[in-house]
Design a protein around this motif. Structure first.
Motif, PDB file in Angstrom:
ATOM      1  N   TRP A 703       0.823  -1.210   0.000  1.00 35.96           N
ATOM      2  CA  TRP A 703       0.000   0.000   0.000  1.00 35.96           C
ATOM      3  C   TRP A 703       0.855   1.258   0.000  1.00 35.96           C
ATOM      4  CZ3 TRP A 703      -4.595  -0.443  -1.743  1.00 35.96           C
ATOM      5  CH2 TRP A 703      -5.445   0.674  -1.740  1.00 35.96           C
ATOM      6  N   PHE A 704       1.834   1.235  -0.902  1.00 30.49           N
ATOM      7  CA  PHE A 704       2.631   2.435  -1.119  1.00 30.49           C
ATOM      8  C   PHE A 704       1.900   3.355  -2.089  1.00 30.49           C
ATOM      9  CE2 PHE A 704       5.767  -0.867  -0.017  1.00 30.49           C
ATOM     10  CZ  PHE A 704       6.340  -0.262   1.085  1.00 30.49           C
ATOM     11  N   GLY A 705       2.480   4.482  -2.385  1.00 32.24           N
ATOM     12  CA  GLY A 705       1.812   5.477  -3.206  1.00 32.24           C
ATOM     13  C   GLY A 705       2.088   5.323  -4.688  1.00 32.24           C
ATOM     14  N   ASP A 706       2.851   6.241  -5.233  1.00 37.53           N
ATOM     15  CA  ASP A 706       3.135   6.284  -6.664  1.00 37.53           C
ATOM     16  C   ASP A 706       4.113   5.172  -7.028  1.00 37.53           C
ATOM     17  OD1 ASP A 706       3.742   6.870  -9.264  1.00 37.53           O
ATOM     18  OD2 ASP A 706       4.515   8.891  -8.868  1.00 37.53           O
ATOM     19  N   PRO A 707       3.729   4.231  -7.907  1.00 46.40           N
ATOM     20  CA  PRO A 707       4.643   3.140  -8.277  1.00 46.40           C
ATOM     21  C   PRO A 707       5.953   3.630  -8.868  1.00 46.40           C
ATOM     22  CG  PRO A 707       2.412   2.678  -9.021  1.00 46.40           C
ATOM     23  CD  PRO A 707       2.415   4.083  -8.539  1.00 46.40           C
ATOM     24  N   ALA A 708       5.902   4.745  -9.596  1.00 47.34           N
ATOM     25  CA  ALA A 708       7.129   5.249 -10.215  1.00 47.34           C
ATOM     26  C   ALA A 708       8.134   5.705  -9.165  1.00 47.34           C
ATOM     27  CB  ALA A 708       6.792   6.403 -11.164  1.00 47.34           C
ATOM     28  N   VAL A 709       7.651   6.129  -7.991  1.00 44.55           N
ATOM     29  CA  VAL A 709       8.523   6.595  -6.921  1.00 44.55           C
ATOM     30  C   VAL A 709       8.728   5.503  -5.873  1.00 44.55           C
ATOM     31  CG1 VAL A 709       8.798   8.301  -5.077  1.00 44.55           C
ATOM     32  CG2 VAL A 709       7.805   8.983  -7.282  1.00 44.55           C
ATOM     33  N   ASP A 710       7.626   4.917  -5.445  1.00 45.80           N
ATOM     34  CA  ASP A 710       7.682   3.965  -4.338  1.00 45.80           C
ATOM     35  C   ASP A 710       7.998   2.542  -4.782  1.00 45.80           C
ATOM     36  OD1 ASP A 710       7.158   5.875  -2.399  1.00 45.80           O
ATOM     37  OD2 ASP A 710       4.999   5.728  -2.718  1.00 45.80           O
ATOM     38  N   GLY A 711       8.158   2.345  -6.080  1.00 51.41           N
ATOM     39  CA  GLY A 711       8.612   1.041  -6.530  1.00 51.41           C
ATOM     40  C   GLY A 711       9.952   0.672  -5.920  1.00 51.41           C
ATOM     41  N   ALA A 712      10.761   1.677  -5.620  1.00 45.86           N
ATOM     42  CA  ALA A 712      12.053   1.411  -4.973  1.00 45.86           C
ATOM     43  C   ALA A 712      11.860   0.823  -3.579  1.00 45.86           C
ATOM     44  CB  ALA A 712      12.861   2.709  -4.895  1.00 45.86           C
ATOM     45  N   LYS A 713      10.793   1.232  -2.877  1.00 44.08           N
ATOM     46  CA  LYS A 713      10.514   0.665  -1.559  1.00 44.08           C
ATOM     47  C   LYS A 713      10.072  -0.791  -1.675  1.00 44.08           C
ATOM     48  CE  LYS A 713       9.231   5.068   0.615  1.00 44.08           C
ATOM     49  NZ  LYS A 713       8.164   5.833   1.306  1.00 44.08           N
ATOM     50  N   VAL A 714       9.286  -1.084  -2.698  1.00 45.43           N
ATOM     51  CA  VAL A 714       8.886  -2.472  -2.922  1.00 45.43           C
ATOM     52  C   VAL A 714      10.121  -3.331  -3.215  1.00 45.43           C
ATOM     53  CG1 VAL A 714       7.518  -4.020  -4.375  1.00 45.43           C
ATOM     54  CG2 VAL A 714       6.605  -1.786  -3.737  1.00 45.43           C
ATOM     55  N   ALA A 715      11.052  -2.780  -3.990  1.00 52.20           N
ATOM     56  CA  ALA A 715      12.284  -3.512  -4.275  1.00 52.20           C
ATOM     57  C   ALA A 715      13.096  -3.743  -2.996  1.00 52.20           C
ATOM     58  CB  ALA A 715      13.107  -2.757  -5.314  1.00 52.20           C
ATOM     59  N   THR A 767       4.582  -1.223 -13.554  1.00 54.21           N
ATOM     60  CA  THR A 767       5.905  -1.854 -13.553  1.00 54.21           C
ATOM     61  C   THR A 767       6.638  -1.616 -12.243  1.00 54.21           C
ATOM     62  OG1 THR A 767       6.046  -1.585 -15.948  1.00 54.21           O
ATOM     63  CG2 THR A 767       8.103  -1.980 -14.777  1.00 54.21           C
ATOM     64  N   GLY A 768       6.462  -0.412 -11.661  1.00 55.26           N
ATOM     65  CA  GLY A 768       7.167  -0.106 -10.426  1.00 55.26           C
ATOM     66  C   GLY A 768       6.868  -1.088  -9.315  1.00 55.26           C
ATOM     67  N   PHE A 769       5.660  -1.643  -9.320  1.00 50.71           N
ATOM     68  CA  PHE A 769       5.292  -2.644  -8.324  1.00 50.71           C
ATOM     69  C   PHE A 769       5.477  -4.063  -8.853  1.00 50.71           C
ATOM     70  CE2 PHE A 769       2.091   0.327  -5.992  1.00 50.71           C
ATOM     71  CZ  PHE A 769       3.153   1.056  -5.490  1.00 50.71           C
ATOM     72  N   SER A 770       4.998  -4.304 -10.068  1.00 50.30           N
ATOM     73  CA  SER A 770       4.982  -5.673 -10.586  1.00 50.30           C
ATOM     74  C   SER A 770       6.387  -6.234 -10.815  1.00 50.30           C
ATOM     75  CB  SER A 770       4.178  -5.733 -11.886  1.00 50.30           C
ATOM     76  OG  SER A 770       4.806  -4.970 -12.908  1.00 50.30           O
ATOM     77  N   GLN A 771       7.319  -5.389 -11.220  1.00 54.53           N
ATOM     78  CA  GLN A 771       8.665  -5.905 -11.512  1.00 54.53           C
ATOM     79  C   GLN A 771       9.351  -6.487 -10.280  1.00 54.53           C
ATOM     80  OE1 GLN A 771      12.106  -3.274 -12.725  1.00 54.53           O
ATOM     81  NE2 GLN A 771      11.681  -4.250 -14.693  1.00 54.53           N
ATOM     82  N   PRO A 772       9.418  -5.757  -9.149  1.00 55.19           N
ATOM     83  CA  PRO A 772      10.031  -6.388  -7.977  1.00 55.19           C
ATOM     84  C   PRO A 772       9.186  -7.498  -7.371  1.00 55.19           C
ATOM     85  CG  PRO A 772       9.237  -4.187  -7.429  1.00 55.19           C
ATOM     86  CD  PRO A 772       9.119  -4.328  -8.910  1.00 55.19           C
ATOM     87  N   LEU A 773       7.865  -7.428  -7.518  1.00 57.73           N
ATOM     88  CA  LEU A 773       7.011  -8.458  -6.940  1.00 57.73           C
ATOM     89  C   LEU A 773       7.142  -9.791  -7.676  1.00 57.73           C
ATOM     90  CD1 LEU A 773       3.698  -6.488  -6.224  1.00 57.73           C
ATOM     91  CD2 LEU A 773       5.289  -7.428  -4.546  1.00 57.73           C
ATOM     92  N   THR A 774       7.380  -9.740  -8.977  1.00 54.41           N
ATOM     93  CA  THR A 774       7.442 -10.967  -9.768  1.00 54.41           C
ATOM     94  C   THR A 774       8.865 -11.463  -9.962  1.00 54.41           C
ATOM     95  OG1 THR A 774       7.513  -9.714 -11.846  1.00 54.41           O
ATOM     96  CG2 THR A 774       5.343 -10.328 -11.009  1.00 54.41           C
ATOM     97  N   ARG A 775       9.823 -10.957  -9.184  1.00 55.96           N
ATOM     98  CA  ARG A 775      11.220 -11.366  -9.338  1.00 55.96           C
ATOM     99  C   ARG A 775      11.371 -12.879  -9.132  1.00 55.96           C
ATOM    100  NH1 ARG A 775      10.189  -9.736  -4.420  1.00 55.96           N
ATOM    101  NH2 ARG A 775      11.140 -10.794  -2.613  1.00 55.96           N
ATOM    102  N   ALA A 776      12.467 -13.404  -9.636  1.00 51.09           N
ATOM    103  CA  ALA A 776      12.718 -14.843  -9.567  1.00 51.09           C
ATOM    104  C   ALA A 776      12.903 -15.304  -8.126  1.00 51.09           C
ATOM    105  CB  ALA A 776      13.960 -15.184 -10.387  1.00 51.09           C
ATOM    106  N   TYR A 777      12.472 -16.531  -7.842  1.00 51.84           N
ATOM    107  CA  TYR A 777      12.668 -17.114  -6.507  1.00 51.84           C
ATOM    108  C   TYR A 777      12.434 -18.619  -6.562  1.00 51.84           C
ATOM    109  CZ  TYR A 777       7.553 -17.530  -5.762  1.00 51.84           C
ATOM    110  OH  TYR A 777       6.222 -17.868  -5.848  1.00 51.84           O
ATOM    111  N   PRO A 778      13.022 -19.359  -5.634  1.00 47.32           N
ATOM    112  CA  PRO A 778      12.745 -20.810  -5.548  1.00 47.32           C
ATOM    113  C   PRO A 778      11.450 -21.031  -4.772  1.00 47.32           C
ATOM    114  CG  PRO A 778      14.422 -20.196  -3.947  1.00 47.32           C
ATOM    115  CD  PRO A 778      14.086 -18.939  -4.704  1.00 47.32           C
TER     116      PRO A 778
END
Length: 856
Positions: A703-715, A767-778
């Motif tokens: 529940w962050f704000g602007d994906p373009a800015v807060d995508g870094a927090k998701v990362a 993309t700001g949210f989806s890219q870090p959320l869908t990162r690779a993992y086992p």
């Protein structure tokens, strides 16, 4: 024959003529005024010592409603004035500053004592199979210091009134000369030494680490507790006894010939000061031993550790001080006989050594871990989940499957079956839940959803369960299972329930009418006429606090009905492997008397619900699913809180599932602060999970704000997850435009898969949210994870683990994107990649110590 008579007017006047009497009366009047001002003026109820605006001082809802006024307030006033009357009873004129300090100390100690007694009174009717008496006693006194923190700030007002009343007015004609030959300090030190050393291996063994705020104490701990280790215990003992001795000696210089009551009150007051000092030392130690670094992020975590440490210390000092005061007061009359015992020093020396060494020989509190279970052969379809023991001492258990593989559950919250309050009946609060949702969720690499369900829909009328709603839940589970997605069934609530909405309520003083959310049915909503006005947050409303208070105390069997509802749900999914487990209550409210309600009684509910779930699973010939439990909603708002006491249940399939909303919607953000950073929050939560012997899984975050800015927090959040080797569920997948979380003029609704509120069309996840959320993992792999790093930008992954040769050796790794992947492995045979919707699935057989590196 003696005749009892009431004090004459002359006696009452003479009391007011004496300095100590005037000071005591002034303190009592000012303290009562502070309590009354808080009850009238505090719209949140968090700061008010008794009640709060919109909360009546008395009610018919059980002991918890009248105990603060009829039990707590008298204890508070009596315990606050007793030291003034007792210690200052001499006719000698004391300096006003001395009276100020005595009063301030007595007010803090009295607040802790009153809180403990009130909590015990409220919890006593509920003791039984799910709330042991011993646990109740320990929790009530261990958490009593947190309420005393309020009076640490308000105490100077009371102390100033007492000092002024003492200073101005007639003095007594004669002054008593203290008898310097009476060894009060030495006697008090001896008694306190015995009490503290015995406490260190009994109730005090888990007072710091292993207690309801134990996660705050890291690194070197200086505390008089077996949990501090040999060096920490000895140093903590020295700090506590040192401050205690200095305080007693300072008070002794201004005491007249002490009677037993004077000695007892002196011991108790000095112990309160020593407890606070020990708490401050612990806070400094915690701050120095865990400074902010790359793994913690920039924050002001010292605020949280200071509050938790000081509150813990005050509670400890008040408790051991009370015990020592009783012992000292009783033994004082025999001090001469004790002093005449021949060769007392020869006898005392080995006793002192033995007592000091005893805590060093006792093991400190350790949470029981899940029992090892031999792996079984993989079955068709999804494997059922359970906990796997920690790989090493002090580590966290992990979520795994019955074949022996560790499983990382990473996904999203789905709220499309929740019964929300409708702001406008024409605008739906949720979007329909379809198979297409689960297909899209799986295509983003998620392997779990936290599926919210509502008690108001499961049991719309008391005693009647809605089979049609249960079938909706079953359909959702089947759809998720068809796409290889696990489900955590979440008993969702926010601010108790949608029946609390009263938009026409007359509110003032910075409050606003409650808007109504979701959760409990109307028949289970008992507010006893309290105000439906919220302050700062939806949970800080008197009606919400009262509804939760009635729930925690099982008013009219309300809680028992929710427990029965859980049995109804668990029976339906008793043998379903796609159901990962049950989240017992979303963001539980603090109730009317936290932390007794939000900690101790919350734990009681959890144990009752777990017991009912296990019985239902057994009746359905199923298996024990994971149990996800949360701290109160304050954890979501502050990143810390007093939690249910470790040991609240004997069940070992526990997953601690708080909501780390740091740097997004925590309350500190409104004041321009970050008490706990994203990274710190995850680290602290993991320590709390360790205290329970539980796995750790953030049930909500985002529940962050602007994906373009807060995508870094998701990362950053994702990187912290990977360091800890955990999953979690992002809030939220889809959200209707009529949701309470969506404003009436909003153009879009949601956080990940948004909806256009004008056209109703879906919006592609940013993309700001989806890219870090869908990162690779086992997703599932043999053994225990050792390291994991993933680059969300280019989709690469590196991880290492060590596998048991008896476990299922199959790897299941998710990699996003369309570009083919390249594999570099060690200890893996048959490594291969196959394209699946949204990305790639990497498989293989891993044995021993192995590594996997995925590049493009």
């Amino acid at each position: 024959m003696s005749v009892l008579t009431s004090p004459s007017p002359t006696t009452r006047r003479s009391m007011l003529r004496r300095p100590a009497g005037r000071a005591a009366v002034a303190a009592a009047v000012m303290l009562a005024a502070v309590v009354a001002a808080g009850a009238v003026g505090d719209p949140s109820g968090l700061l008010a010592p008794v009640g709060g605006r919109g909360l009546p001082p008395l009610g018919a809802g059980g002991v918890y409603r009248w105990a603060p006024l009829l039990v707590g307030l008298p204890v508070l006033l009596a315990a606050a004035v007793m030291p003034i009357l007792t210690i200052g009873a001499s006719r000698a004129k004391r300096p006003a500053w001395w009276v100020f300090l005595i009063t301030w100390t007595s007010v803090v100690g009295a607040a802790a004592l009153a809180t403990a007694v009130t909590g015990l009174a409220a919890a006593a009717p509920l003791t039984g199979p799910h709330l042991p008496v011993g646990l109740t006693l320990r929790f009530a006194f261990a958490t009593s210091g947190f309420a005393a923190l309020k009076f640490l700030l308000a105490g100077p007002l009371v102390a100033a009134a007492a000092a002024l009343a003492y200073r101005f007015g007639p003095a007594d004609e004669a002054a008593d000369d203290p008898d310097r030959s009476v060894p009060v300090a030495g006697f008090a030190m001896a008694v306190m030494f015995v009490v503290v050393t015995l406490a260190a291996v009994t109730f005090g063994a888990s007072w710091w680490r292993g207690g309801p705020a134990g996660y705050a104490f890291t690194g070197a701990l200086l505390a008089p507790s077996a949990s501090a280790g040999p060096v920490g215990y000895l140093c903590g003992l020295a700090v506590f006894l040192g401050v205690f001795g200095v305080t007693v000696r300072a008070m002794r210089r201004r005491l007249a010939n002490p009677a037993p009551t004077v000695v007892a009150v002196t011991v108790w007051s000095a112990a309160t000061v020593a407890g606070l000092a020990t708490g401050v030392v612990c806070a400094v130690g915690a701050a120095l031993s865990s400074p902010a670094g790359p793994a913690d992020g920039p924050d002001s975590w010292w605020i949280g550790t200071t509050l938790l440490s000081a509150g813990t210390g005050i509670g400890y000092g008040t408790t051991v001080g009370l015990i020592a005061a009783v012992v000292a007061g009783a033994a004082w009359r025999w001090r001469a006989a004790l002093a005449a015992v021949p060769r007392r020093r020869l006898v005392a020396a080995p006793v002192v050594v033995l007592l000091a060494a005893l805590p060093l020989l006792i093991r400190s509190y350790a949470a029981p871990a899940p029992r090892p279970v031999a792996p079984v052969a993989a079955a068709e379809g999804m494997q059922r989940l359970h906990l796997l023991p920690a790989p090493d001492t002090g580590g966290l258990p992990v979520i795994g499957d019955v074949t022996g593989r560790q499983v990382i559950l990473r996904g999203v919250n789905v709220n499309q079956l929740i019964d929300y309050h409708l702001r406008d009946p024409a605008i739906p609060a949720t979007e329909p839940l379809t198979d297409a949702d689960f297909a899209q969720i799986a295509a983003m690499g998620f392997n779990v959803v936290r599926l919210g369900m509502s008690w108001s829909r499961l049991q719309p009328r008391r005693g009647e369960f809605d089979q049609a709603y249960l079938q909706q839940i079953s359909t959702a589970v089947a759809q998720a299972k068809a796409h290889g997605v696990y489900v955590v069934l979440d008993m969702h609530q926010d601010a108790w329930g949608n029946a609390l909405a009263k938009p026409d309520e007359q509110c003032g003083g910075g409050t606003s009418p409650t808007t109504g959310w979701d959760g409990a049915p109307a028949w289970a909503t008992v507010t006893d006429g309290t105000a439906h006005c919220q302050f700062l947050a939806r949970d800080l409303a008197p009606a919400v606090a009262t509804a939760f208070g009635n729930f925690y105390t099982d008013r009219d069997g309300i809680q028992s009905e929710l427990v029965r509802t859980w049995a109804f749900v668990a029976r339906a999914f008793a043998n379903e492997p796609a159901v990962a487990g049950y989240d017992l209550l979303n963001e539980p409210g603090i109730g009317a008397n936290p932390p007794i309600s939000s900690g101790l009684l919350l734990g009681r509910y959890y144990d009752a619900a777990i017991t009912a779930i296990r019985e239902a699973e057994q009746a359905g010939q199923g298996f024990a699913h994971l149990v996800f439990f949360e701290p109160s909603v304050l954890w979501s708002g502050l990143a810390f809180d007093v939690t249910p006491p470790p040991g609240f249940t004997d069940d070992r399939q526990l997953v601690f599932a708080p909501h780390p909303y740091s740097e997004s919607i925590t309350m500190d953000q409104g004041f321009g602060l970050t008490i706990a950073s994203i990274e710190r929050n995850l680290t602290v939560s993991a320590r709390a999970a360790a205290a329970y012997g539980a796995a750790y899984w953030p049930g909500e975050w985002g529940w962050f704000g602007d994906p373009a800015v807060d995508g870094a927090k998701v990362a950053r959040f994702g990187a912290a997850q990977d360091r800890l080797g955990i999953g979690g569920a992002f809030w939220v997948w889809k959200q209707g435009c009529g949701s309470p979380e969506t404003g009436p003029d909003a153009k879009t609704s949601g956080n990940l898969a948004k909806i256009d509120c004008v056209t109703g069309a879906p919006i592609v996840p940013p993309t700001g949210f989806s890219q870090p959320l869908t990162r690779a993992y086992p997703r599932a792999f043999p053994g225990r994870l050792e390291t994991l790093t993933a680059d969300p930008v280019n989709g690469t992954l590196t991880f290492a683990a060590t596998a048991d040769t008896e476990a299922n050796c199959e790897l299941d790794i998710w990699v996003p994107g369309e570009a083919p992947v390249r594999l570099a492995t060690q200890g893996v045979t048959g490594a291969a990649s196959a394209q699946v919707p949204g990305g790639w699935q990497v498989t293989g057989c891993a044995r021993g110590t192995y590594t996997v590196t995925v590049t493009r």
